[in-house]
Design an enzyme around this catalytic site. Structure first.
Site, PDB file in Angstrom:
ATOM      1  N   ARG A   1    -106.117 -50.560 -38.692  1.00  0.00           N
ATOM      2  CA  ARG A   1    -107.386 -50.368 -37.994  1.00  0.00           C
ATOM      3  C   ARG A   1    -108.440 -49.832 -38.961  1.00  0.00           C
ATOM      4  O   ARG A   1    -108.130 -49.450 -40.079  1.00  0.00           O
ATOM      5  CB  ARG A   1    -107.218 -49.405 -36.823  1.00  0.00           C
ATOM      6  CG  ARG A   1    -106.870 -47.989 -37.264  1.00  0.00           C
ATOM      7  CD  ARG A   1    -106.810 -47.038 -36.080  1.00  0.00           C
ATOM      8  NE  ARG A   1    -106.435 -45.705 -36.532  1.00  0.00           N
ATOM      9  CZ  ARG A   1    -106.194 -44.687 -35.720  1.00  0.00           C
ATOM     10  NH1 ARG A   1    -106.274 -44.837 -34.415  1.00  0.00           N
ATOM     11  NH2 ARG A   1    -105.867 -43.519 -36.204  1.00  0.00           N
TER      12      ARG A   1
ATOM     13  N   GLU B   1    -113.610 -41.712 -34.517  1.00  0.00           N
ATOM     14  CA  GLU B   1    -113.250 -40.986 -35.731  1.00  0.00           C
ATOM     15  C   GLU B   1    -113.821 -41.676 -36.967  1.00  0.00           C
ATOM     16  O   GLU B   1    -113.082 -42.087 -37.872  1.00  0.00           O
ATOM     17  CB  GLU B   1    -111.734 -40.834 -35.848  1.00  0.00           C
ATOM     18  CG  GLU B   1    -111.169 -39.841 -34.856  1.00  0.00           C
ATOM     19  CD  GLU B   1    -109.710 -39.466 -35.143  1.00  0.00           C
ATOM     20  OE1 GLU B   1    -109.049 -40.183 -35.912  1.00  0.00           O
ATOM     21  OE2 GLU B   1    -109.250 -38.456 -34.594  1.00  0.00           O
TER      22      GLU B   1
ATOM     23  N   GLU C   1    -109.728 -35.359 -28.344  1.00  0.00           N
ATOM     24  CA  GLU C   1    -108.310 -35.713 -28.486  1.00  0.00           C
ATOM     25  C   GLU C   1    -107.534 -34.505 -28.950  1.00  0.00           C
ATOM     26  O   GLU C   1    -107.994 -33.761 -29.818  1.00  0.00           O
ATOM     27  CB  GLU C   1    -108.105 -36.765 -29.585  1.00  0.00           C
ATOM     28  CG  GLU C   1    -108.625 -38.129 -29.321  1.00  0.00           C
ATOM     29  CD  GLU C   1    -108.325 -39.051 -30.517  1.00  0.00           C
ATOM     30  OE1 GLU C   1    -107.410 -38.763 -31.311  1.00  0.00           O
ATOM     31  OE2 GLU C   1    -109.034 -40.052 -30.646  1.00  0.00           O
TER      32      GLU C   1
ATOM     33  N   LYS D   1     -96.298 -45.827 -30.705  1.00  0.00           N
ATOM     34  CA  LYS D   1     -95.411 -45.763 -29.533  1.00  0.00           C
ATOM     35  C   LYS D   1     -94.604 -44.466 -29.478  1.00  0.00           C
ATOM     36  O   LYS D   1     -94.119 -44.088 -28.423  1.00  0.00           O
ATOM     37  CB  LYS D   1     -94.502 -46.989 -29.452  1.00  0.00           C
ATOM     38  CG  LYS D   1     -93.589 -47.223 -30.637  1.00  0.00           C
ATOM     39  CD  LYS D   1     -92.815 -48.526 -30.415  1.00  0.00           C
ATOM     40  CE  LYS D   1     -91.922 -48.872 -31.587  1.00  0.00           C
ATOM     41  NZ  LYS D   1     -92.690 -49.151 -32.815  1.00  0.00           N
TER      42      LYS D   1
ATOM     43  N   HIS E   1     -95.994 -41.564 -30.243  1.00  0.00           N
ATOM     44  CA  HIS E   1     -96.983 -40.487 -30.081  1.00  0.00           C
ATOM     45  C   HIS E   1     -96.993 -40.088 -28.609  1.00  0.00           C
ATOM     46  O   HIS E   1     -97.077 -40.934 -27.725  1.00  0.00           O
ATOM     47  CB  HIS E   1     -98.356 -41.012 -30.500  1.00  0.00           C
ATOM     48  CG  HIS E   1     -99.406 -39.960 -30.664  1.00  0.00           C
ATOM     49  ND1 HIS E   1     -99.866 -39.181 -29.619  1.00  0.00           N
ATOM     50  CD2 HIS E   1    -100.103 -39.561 -31.765  1.00  0.00           C
ATOM     51  CE1 HIS E   1    -100.798 -38.356 -30.073  1.00  0.00           C
ATOM     52  NE2 HIS E   1    -100.961 -38.561 -31.367  1.00  0.00           N
TER      53      HIS E   1
HETATM   54  C1  GAL Z   1    -106.655 -40.204 -33.893  1.00  0.00           C
HETATM   55  C2  GAL Z   1    -107.221 -41.473 -33.296  1.00  0.00           C
HETATM   56  C3  GAL Z   1    -106.459 -41.945 -32.086  1.00  0.00           C
HETATM   57  C4  GAL Z   1    -104.988 -41.836 -32.338  1.00  0.00           C
HETATM   58  C5  GAL Z   1    -104.633 -40.412 -32.657  1.00  0.00           C
HETATM   59  C6  GAL Z   1    -103.162 -40.180 -32.876  1.00  0.00           C
HETATM   60  O1  GAL Z   1    -106.834 -40.238 -35.268  1.00  0.00           O
HETATM   61  O2  GAL Z   1    -108.577 -41.309 -32.946  1.00  0.00           O
HETATM   62  O3  GAL Z   1    -106.828 -43.278 -31.821  1.00  0.00           O
HETATM   63  O4  GAL Z   1    -104.644 -42.676 -33.397  1.00  0.00           O
HETATM   64  O5  GAL Z   1    -105.294 -40.022 -33.830  1.00  0.00           O
HETATM   65  O6  GAL Z   1    -102.873 -38.850 -33.223  1.00  0.00           O
END
Ligand code: GAL
Length: 681
Positions: free
Chosen positions: A123, A162, A318, A367, A369
């Site tokens: 990505r 991000e 997040e 998967k 996470h």
């Molecule tokens: C961040 C991201 C998310 C996901 C997450 C996992 O860097 O914005 O899309 O990848 O980490 O910890």
């Protein structure tokens, strides 16, 4: 920042009278069959979810080919969420370009310093300066904004995702062109650039702008000012891209606030102190990295984020309910950690608590996470904790919109010093800027003394004690501001490798630390860094690592707080303090670390008149953070230990967590967070 008084994301429905804390996650329904969506909405309601971030990685689904658009699914999800009373922080969906775009335009792919291309397949494989990427991405932003402008579920815009997580440093030809343009704006003419970059050294003098390149992989150390400018440029290039998306959103939906999720301070490349003014509200992502100071680091990040937001509420975009997938070993959270970690962010001013992600993926790189709904489904400990946290956040509704109550002590965090102090060809490669700042923060936590972590540019008024660790880059105006601060009664503490260079990374001559010499009353002729396991004893019993200096005291009023007791510098000053004006200026020439700084900090706090607001038995075991509401302060008491902690004499009504019998002591559960309402005025 916020152009709207109560941000829409604090209200579930437009007709809600009182704001509440927002709760939710990244939601990726496009990874799941249609029938799962109804269960999602039902479970979101059960958990108390009020907001989701939608469509972050959906570009390929929304626009599967250059001129084919598919919005039917997104329309339906937006409608379902709205019907469920859930607001949407809608992504512009530009975070990751689709395969058709990179196939048609491989020239948008980023290039590393050694010339390798970062290929599609993961990505964020786009160049921040690519005009081709920008054209396609901004077309998508426009289409998204026009389509959903009036959708009742839309409460905020989520710009990209991000920014700079994987692509901040791009060394492509696009980057080279944009870097030259940025340098022309900064320096105006080549003579100024040649001076700033010190190109008299190693035959680097430029005679044409086109000769200038990003600091690509070179035979040995690239020019340090070129490196520092490339860091500044790279942060600015992404900021410029952020603005381009934001301006489209503002033109089409002027009333919908826009943000992009920061990574304070997990990512080093983006100068968020400089970015914060570009968003309508600050949002941040935080992930715990298992380490000795893990909880301190969470608090540090939340604290700094709150101060990047100017003390006003911000949005935790997040964090994780349990393990992540990207560390060498991904540790699951222990019982109580999910709520404690979330509420620690709220304590430092977050008005929204969101996770990555809503439902744990069955396929793809993430998967393993954790998520709000784990693989095991809703009949799980994680989902029960998630639902309980939803209830707690509902109880905390009165806290919404309250500001941070500033502390009397502060730690200065300076992106330019972070970048410059850790460059190559320096006295040591072991220096870690963030670690030194974090060690001081840990020391404040150990003493139970509140301290703000503030970006440079924050007003110093009101701070009695300012710790500026490794303040490496010191332009003259800031040195003057620090002098005024001390003369006005402030107590300044700084450390090794501070006040060394100006904004061009040119050393201040005549003895270190150049513009602070007079203020500190010392002069250093030479640095003497220590080898990796080498230590030095101080005569107050402490042990130093990493660094020592050859200090000469130049002002008779200087107190030597500690001297070296061993090594080549035995007998010479190690820690000094000069009373000046109404304040003082102290210098610490070695790394003391989180175990030994508290003893020194106790003395420095005493002299500055800065005290703990906690009862003695709670200091170090409990963190206090305070939010200031209209008619009450909210005291967040975070039990940092795995044991119960009882606070004998703290007043206030319990708003959430903890228990107290009338007039009795307050009992904090292990890892528990208690919020007290304490009426003011
Ligand atoms: C961040 C991201 C998310 C996901 C997450 C996992 O860097 O914005 O899309 O990848 O980490 O910890």
């Amino acid at each position: 920042m916020s152009r709207v008084s109560t941000p829409r994301w604090l209200r579930r429905h437009a007709d809600d009278t009182a704001p509440r804390l927002a709760y939710g996650a990244d939601y990726n329904p496009d990874q799941w069959p249609r029938e799962v969506w109804d269960e999602d909405i039902r479970l979101m309601r059960e958990a108390g979810v009020t907001i989701v971030s939608l469509a972050i990685f959906s570009w390929a689904r929304i626009q599967p080919e250059r001129d084919i658009w598919d919005f039917a699914w997104l329309d339906e999800v937006m409608d379902l969420l709205h019907a469920g009373g859930i607001g949407v922080d809608l992504a512009t969906a530009t975070a990751s370009p689709p395969p058709w775009l990179t196939t048609e335009h491989p020239e948008i792919l980023p290039v590393t310093s050694d010339g390798s291309v970062l290929w599609p397949g993961a990505r964020q494989h786009w160049r921040p300066t690519s005009p081709v990427f920008r054209e396609h991405a901004l077309r998508l932003v426009t289409v998204m904004a026009e389509r959903y402008a009036n959708h009742p579920a839309l409460v905020a815009w989520h710009i990209s995702n991000e920014l700079g997580c994987h692509n901040v440093y791009d060394y492509s030809d696009d980057a080279a062109r944009a870097f030259r343009q940025w340098l022309r704006t900064r320096y105006g003419d080549l003579n100024a650039l040649n001076h700033a970059w010190g190109t008299a050294f190693w035959s680097q003098r430029y005679t044409d702008w086109d000769q200038i390149l990003p600091p690509r992989l070179a035979a040995t150390h690239p020019n340090p000012t070129q490196q520092l400018d490339f860091k500044r440029f790279s942060s600015d290039a992404l900021k410029d891209y952020l603005r381009a998306e934001r301006d489209i959103l503002r033109a089409i939906t002027p009333d919908v606030p826009a943000t992009t999720n920061f990574m304070v301070v997990a990512a080093k490349g983006m100068n968020y102190a400089d970015w914060a003014a570009e968003v309508d509200f600050v949002s941040n992502d935080h992930y715990v990295v298992p380490r000795a100071q893990a909880l301190d680091e969470l608090s540090f990040s939340a604290n700094l984020t709150g101060n990047l937001a100017g003390g006003r509420p911000w949005f935790l975009m997040e964090h994780s309910t349990s393990a992540v997938n990207w560390q060498p070993v991904n540790r699951a959270k222990e019982p109580g950690e999910l709520a404690r970690d979330s509420l620690l962010h709220v304590a430092h001013g977050a008005d929204a608590v969101c996770f990555f992600q809503w439902r744990q993926s069955a396929a793809g790189a993430e998967k393993y996470h954790s998520a709000m709904v784990p693989h095991a489904g809703p009949d799980s400990e994680v989902f029960r904790s998630v639902t309980e946290l939803g209830r707690t956040l509902r109880d905390l509704a009165p806290v919404a919109e309250s500001a941070r109550r500033p502390a009397r002590a502060a730690i200065l965090f300076d992106w330019e010093s972070w970048w410059a102090s850790e460059q190559d060809s320096h006295p040591t490669s072991l220096l870690c800027y963030h670690q030194e700042a974090l060690d001081w923060y840990s020391a404040f936590l150990a003493l139970g003394v509140r301290a703000d972590v503030i970006p440079r540019g924050t007003s110093l008024d009101g701070y009695d004690l300012l710790v500026a660790p490794v303040l490496h880059v010191l332009p003259e105006p800031f040195a003057k501001e620090l002098t005024r601060y001390v003369e006005g009664g402030g107590h300044l503490v700084t450390t090794y490798f501070s006040g060394i260079v100006d904004e061009n990374d040119h050393v201040w001559l005549g003895g270190y630390p150049g513009p602070l010499r007079h203020l500190l009353g010392i002069r250093i002729e030479e640095f003497a860094p220590l080898l990796e396991k080498e230590t030095v004893q101080l005569d107050d019993g402490a042990t130093g690592t990493l660094w020592t200096d050859d200090i000469t005291v130049t002002d008779p009023t200087v107190d030597v707080l500690a001297r070296y007791a061993t090594g080549a510098r035995a007998g010479r000053p190690a820690i000094t303090r000069r009373p000046a004006g109404g304040g003082s200026a102290s210098y610490i020439s070695t790394r003391l670390g989180p175990q030994q700084l508290p003893a020194l900090l106790t003395r420095l706090c005493e002299k500055a008149g800065v005290n703990s607001e906690l009862p003695p038995n709670a200091r170090g075991r409990v963190e206090l953070a305070v939010r200031a509401g209209r008619d009450a302060d909210y005291w967040f008491l975070v039990n940092r230990t795995d044991e119960p902690v009882t606070l004998p004499d703290v007043t206030g009504d319990v708003l959430a967590g903890g228990t107290r019998s009338p007039g009795g002591p307050l009992a904090l559960t292990p890892r528990g967070v208690t919020v007290l309402r304490r009426p003011t005025g």
